[in-house]
Design an enzyme around this catalytic site. Structure first.
Site, PDB file in Angstrom:
ATOM      1  N   ASP A  12       0.829  -1.208   0.000  1.00  0.00           N
ATOM      2  CA  ASP A  12       0.000   0.000   0.000  1.00  0.00           C
ATOM      3  C   ASP A  12       0.864   1.260   0.000  1.00  0.00           C
ATOM      4  O   ASP A  12       1.945   1.288   0.580  1.00  0.00           O
ATOM      5  CB  ASP A  12      -0.899  -0.013   1.240  1.00  0.00           C
ATOM      6  CG  ASP A  12      -2.078   0.927   1.103  1.00  0.00           C
ATOM      7  OD1 ASP A  12      -2.343   1.405  -0.021  1.00  0.00           O
ATOM      8  OD2 ASP A  12      -2.743   1.195   2.116  1.00  0.00           O
ATOM      9  N   ASN A  14       1.753   3.301  -2.860  1.00  0.00           N
ATOM     10  CA  ASN A  14       2.534   3.689  -4.040  1.00  0.00           C
ATOM     11  C   ASN A  14       2.089   5.036  -4.612  1.00  0.00           C
ATOM     12  O   ASN A  14       2.911   5.918  -4.882  1.00  0.00           O
ATOM     13  CB  ASN A  14       2.420   2.619  -5.130  1.00  0.00           C
ATOM     14  CG  ASN A  14       3.067   1.311  -4.745  1.00  0.00           C
ATOM     15  OD1 ASN A  14       4.060   1.289  -4.033  1.00  0.00           O
ATOM     16  ND2 ASN A  14       2.504   0.215  -5.212  1.00  0.00           N
ATOM     17  N   ARG A  16       0.214   7.467  -3.211  1.00  0.00           N
ATOM     18  CA  ARG A  16       0.395   8.587  -2.279  1.00  0.00           C
ATOM     19  C   ARG A  16       1.866   8.970  -2.166  1.00  0.00           C
ATOM     20  O   ARG A  16       2.207  10.145  -2.026  1.00  0.00           O
ATOM     21  CB  ARG A  16      -0.174   8.216  -0.920  1.00  0.00           C
ATOM     22  CG  ARG A  16      -1.687   8.342  -0.829  1.00  0.00           C
ATOM     23  CD  ARG A  16      -2.242   7.704   0.416  1.00  0.00           C
ATOM     24  NE  ARG A  16      -2.232   6.250   0.309  1.00  0.00           N
ATOM     25  CZ  ARG A  16      -2.512   5.429   1.311  1.00  0.00           C
ATOM     26  NH1 ARG A  16      -2.775   5.926   2.509  1.00  0.00           N
ATOM     27  NH2 ARG A  16      -2.514   4.130   1.133  1.00  0.00           N
ATOM     28  N   TRP A  17       2.749   7.977  -2.215  1.00  0.00           N
ATOM     29  CA  TRP A  17       4.185   8.226  -2.173  1.00  0.00           C
ATOM     30  C   TRP A  17       4.602   9.101  -3.363  1.00  0.00           C
ATOM     31  O   TRP A  17       5.356  10.066  -3.214  1.00  0.00           O
ATOM     32  CB  TRP A  17       4.925   6.904  -2.182  1.00  0.00           C
ATOM     33  CG  TRP A  17       6.419   6.996  -2.220  1.00  0.00           C
ATOM     34  CD1 TRP A  17       7.276   7.120  -1.167  1.00  0.00           C
ATOM     35  CD2 TRP A  17       7.249   6.941  -3.398  1.00  0.00           C
ATOM     36  NE1 TRP A  17       8.588   7.145  -1.597  1.00  0.00           N
ATOM     37  CE2 TRP A  17       8.596   7.038  -2.965  1.00  0.00           C
ATOM     38  CE3 TRP A  17       6.994   6.813  -4.758  1.00  0.00           C
ATOM     39  CZ2 TRP A  17       9.669   7.016  -3.851  1.00  0.00           C
ATOM     40  CZ3 TRP A  17       8.062   6.793  -5.649  1.00  0.00           C
ATOM     41  CH2 TRP A  17       9.389   6.898  -5.185  1.00  0.00           C
ATOM     42  N   ARG A  25       0.780   9.189 -10.042  1.00  0.00           N
ATOM     43  CA  ARG A  25       0.603   7.939  -9.300  1.00  0.00           C
ATOM     44  C   ARG A  25       1.279   6.767 -10.013  1.00  0.00           C
ATOM     45  O   ARG A  25       1.793   5.847  -9.376  1.00  0.00           O
ATOM     46  CB  ARG A  25      -0.883   7.656  -9.115  1.00  0.00           C
ATOM     47  CG  ARG A  25      -1.564   8.582  -8.128  1.00  0.00           C
ATOM     48  CD  ARG A  25      -3.065   8.318  -8.062  1.00  0.00           C
ATOM     49  NE  ARG A  25      -3.347   6.959  -7.627  1.00  0.00           N
ATOM     50  CZ  ARG A  25      -3.441   6.586  -6.346  1.00  0.00           C
ATOM     51  NH1 ARG A  25      -3.258   7.477  -5.380  1.00  0.00           N
ATOM     52  NH2 ARG A  25      -3.724   5.348  -6.036  1.00  0.00           N
ATOM     53  N   HIS A  29       3.713   3.340  -8.772  1.00  0.00           N
ATOM     54  CA  HIS A  29       3.500   1.920  -9.052  1.00  0.00           C
ATOM     55  C   HIS A  29       4.751   1.292  -9.683  1.00  0.00           C
ATOM     56  O   HIS A  29       5.100   0.149  -9.385  1.00  0.00           O
ATOM     57  CB  HIS A  29       2.298   1.740  -9.968  1.00  0.00           C
ATOM     58  CG  HIS A  29       0.997   2.166  -9.340  1.00  0.00           C
ATOM     59  ND1 HIS A  29       0.593   1.730  -8.097  1.00  0.00           N
ATOM     60  CD2 HIS A  29       0.018   2.999  -9.792  1.00  0.00           C
ATOM     61  CE1 HIS A  29      -0.585   2.258  -7.808  1.00  0.00           C
ATOM     62  NE2 HIS A  29      -0.950   3.039  -8.809  1.00  0.00           N
ATOM     63  N   THR A  58     -10.178  -6.913  -6.330  1.00  0.00           N
ATOM     64  CA  THR A  58     -11.403  -6.852  -7.130  1.00  0.00           C
ATOM     65  C   THR A  58     -12.021  -5.460  -7.077  1.00  0.00           C
ATOM     66  O   THR A  58     -12.747  -5.069  -7.996  1.00  0.00           O
ATOM     67  CB  THR A  58     -12.423  -7.893  -6.608  1.00  0.00           C
ATOM     68  OG1 THR A  58     -12.559  -7.746  -5.183  1.00  0.00           O
ATOM     69  CG2 THR A  58     -11.965  -9.310  -6.906  1.00  0.00           C
ATOM     70  N   TRP A  61     -10.783  -2.118  -9.690  1.00  0.00           N
ATOM     71  CA  TRP A  61     -11.350  -1.759 -10.991  1.00  0.00           C
ATOM     72  C   TRP A  61     -12.103  -0.428 -10.923  1.00  0.00           C
ATOM     73  O   TRP A  61     -12.347   0.206 -11.958  1.00  0.00           O
ATOM     74  CB  TRP A  61     -12.305  -2.849 -11.478  1.00  0.00           C
ATOM     75  CG  TRP A  61     -11.654  -4.165 -11.750  1.00  0.00           C
ATOM     76  CD1 TRP A  61     -11.752  -5.306 -11.014  1.00  0.00           C
ATOM     77  CD2 TRP A  61     -10.806  -4.490 -12.860  1.00  0.00           C
ATOM     78  NE1 TRP A  61     -11.010  -6.325 -11.579  1.00  0.00           N
ATOM     79  CE2 TRP A  61     -10.426  -5.853 -12.711  1.00  0.00           C
ATOM     80  CE3 TRP A  61     -10.331  -3.775 -13.961  1.00  0.00           C
ATOM     81  CZ2 TRP A  61      -9.593  -6.499 -13.628  1.00  0.00           C
ATOM     82  CZ3 TRP A  61      -9.504  -4.421 -14.876  1.00  0.00           C
ATOM     83  CH2 TRP A  61      -9.138  -5.756 -14.709  1.00  0.00           C
ATOM     84  N   LEU A 123      11.532 -20.248  -2.994  1.00  0.00           N
ATOM     85  CA  LEU A 123      10.531 -19.322  -2.478  1.00  0.00           C
ATOM     86  C   LEU A 123       9.254 -19.519  -3.275  1.00  0.00           C
ATOM     87  O   LEU A 123       9.261 -19.489  -4.505  1.00  0.00           O
ATOM     88  CB  LEU A 123      10.995 -17.865  -2.619  1.00  0.00           C
ATOM     89  CG  LEU A 123       9.963 -16.797  -2.209  1.00  0.00           C
ATOM     90  CD1 LEU A 123       9.708 -16.844  -0.705  1.00  0.00           C
ATOM     91  CD2 LEU A 123      10.418 -15.399  -2.634  1.00  0.00           C
ATOM     92  N   LEU A 187      -7.822  -4.943   6.656  1.00  0.00           N
ATOM     93  CA  LEU A 187      -7.418  -6.060   5.790  1.00  0.00           C
ATOM     94  C   LEU A 187      -7.821  -5.855   4.335  1.00  0.00           C
ATOM     95  O   LEU A 187      -7.252  -6.486   3.445  1.00  0.00           O
ATOM     96  CB  LEU A 187      -8.004  -7.369   6.302  1.00  0.00           C
ATOM     97  CG  LEU A 187      -7.477  -7.845   7.655  1.00  0.00           C
ATOM     98  CD1 LEU A 187      -8.112  -9.180   8.025  1.00  0.00           C
ATOM     99  CD2 LEU A 187      -5.964  -7.979   7.627  1.00  0.00           C
TER     100      LEU A 187
END
Length: 234
Positions: A12, A14, A16-17, A25, A29, A58, A61, A123, A187
């Site tokens: 979370d 990206n 706003r940063w 924006r 990303h 979901t 979108w 991994l 969450l």
């Protein structure tokens, strides 16, 4: 220090940063994707066996369509790059979520990445794309009902293990530690079933600025908690 077997991360902050830096924006990303590459390597080297990240929900979108298109193009490039690096470093890629809503070429890239890395086991890297936990549970229940009508389920009580086998995360252990960056403390429809006994860690740092130092802080807090399941210690 005890290293969690499975870490889940809500990526979370990206946008706003980037906005705080006077950038679009989309720039956030792109930097967030680059950081995910670096953190995957760090997390793997620390001995974590499973990593699940929330990349696109979901509900995403509903964002500005131009931003959604930027994200889709970014996923195209990232999946291609991720598949190449995964073959080198032993990462197994799995995408969870309803990929049927994604463009056909993205779906094909997902299937290709999963197939090419299916034998890797250093991994296990799960990427949640077009994922929502309520949607996952409903899709799982639909398949389970179909199997029940076909006589493919055992008679009697449905167990937690049977139900979990119909989720996108079937065969993957539940997360030990869930991290959410950028200060939000919810969450957001992420792994609602799987996070039942997971330790939560919320941090104000946006994802592009979340690095090894912040990860170690989260694991240190995790180590300081007395993990219990009912009355039984972990």
């Amino acid at each position: 220090m005890k290293i969690p077997n499975h870490i889940a991360i809500i990526l979370d902050g990206n946008g706003r940063w980037a906005k705080a830096k006077g950038m679009p924006r989309s720039y956030g990303h792109v930097v967030g994707c680059d950081n995910l590459d670096k953190m995957c390597t760090i997390i793997s080297e620390m001995g974590v066996k499973y990593l699940t990240v929330y990349a696109f929900s979901t509900e995403n979108w509903k964002r500005n369509q131009a931003e959604v298109q930027v994200l889709m193009n970014l996923f195209r490039r990232y999946l291609k790059r991720c598949e190449r690096s995964a073959r080198k470093n032993g990462t197994r890629i799995k995408v969870i979520g309803d990929i049927s809503a994604l463009d056909p070429d993205i779906q094909e890239r997902i299937r290709w990445a999963e197939e090419m890395t299916k034998d890797n086991d250093r991994l296990h890297f799960q990427i949640a794309l077009n994922y929502g936990s309520r949607d996952e549970i409903l899709r799982g229940m639909t398949r389970m009902a179909e199997d029940a009508r076909a006589g493919l389920l055992p008679e009697g009580k449905i167990t937690e293990d049977i139900f979990a086998s119909y989720l996108d995360t079937a065969g993957i252990p539940d997360p030990d530690l869930m991290i959410r960056t950028s200060g939000e403390m919810r969450l957001s429809n992420f792994l609602l079933w799987q996070l039942a006994y997971t330790e939560f860690y919320f941090v104000d740092v946006p994802w592009p600025d979340f690095h090894k130092e912040q990860l170690l802080d989260a694991i240190e807090v995790y180590n300081g908690r007395d993990r219990r399941f009912g009355n039984a210690k972990s």
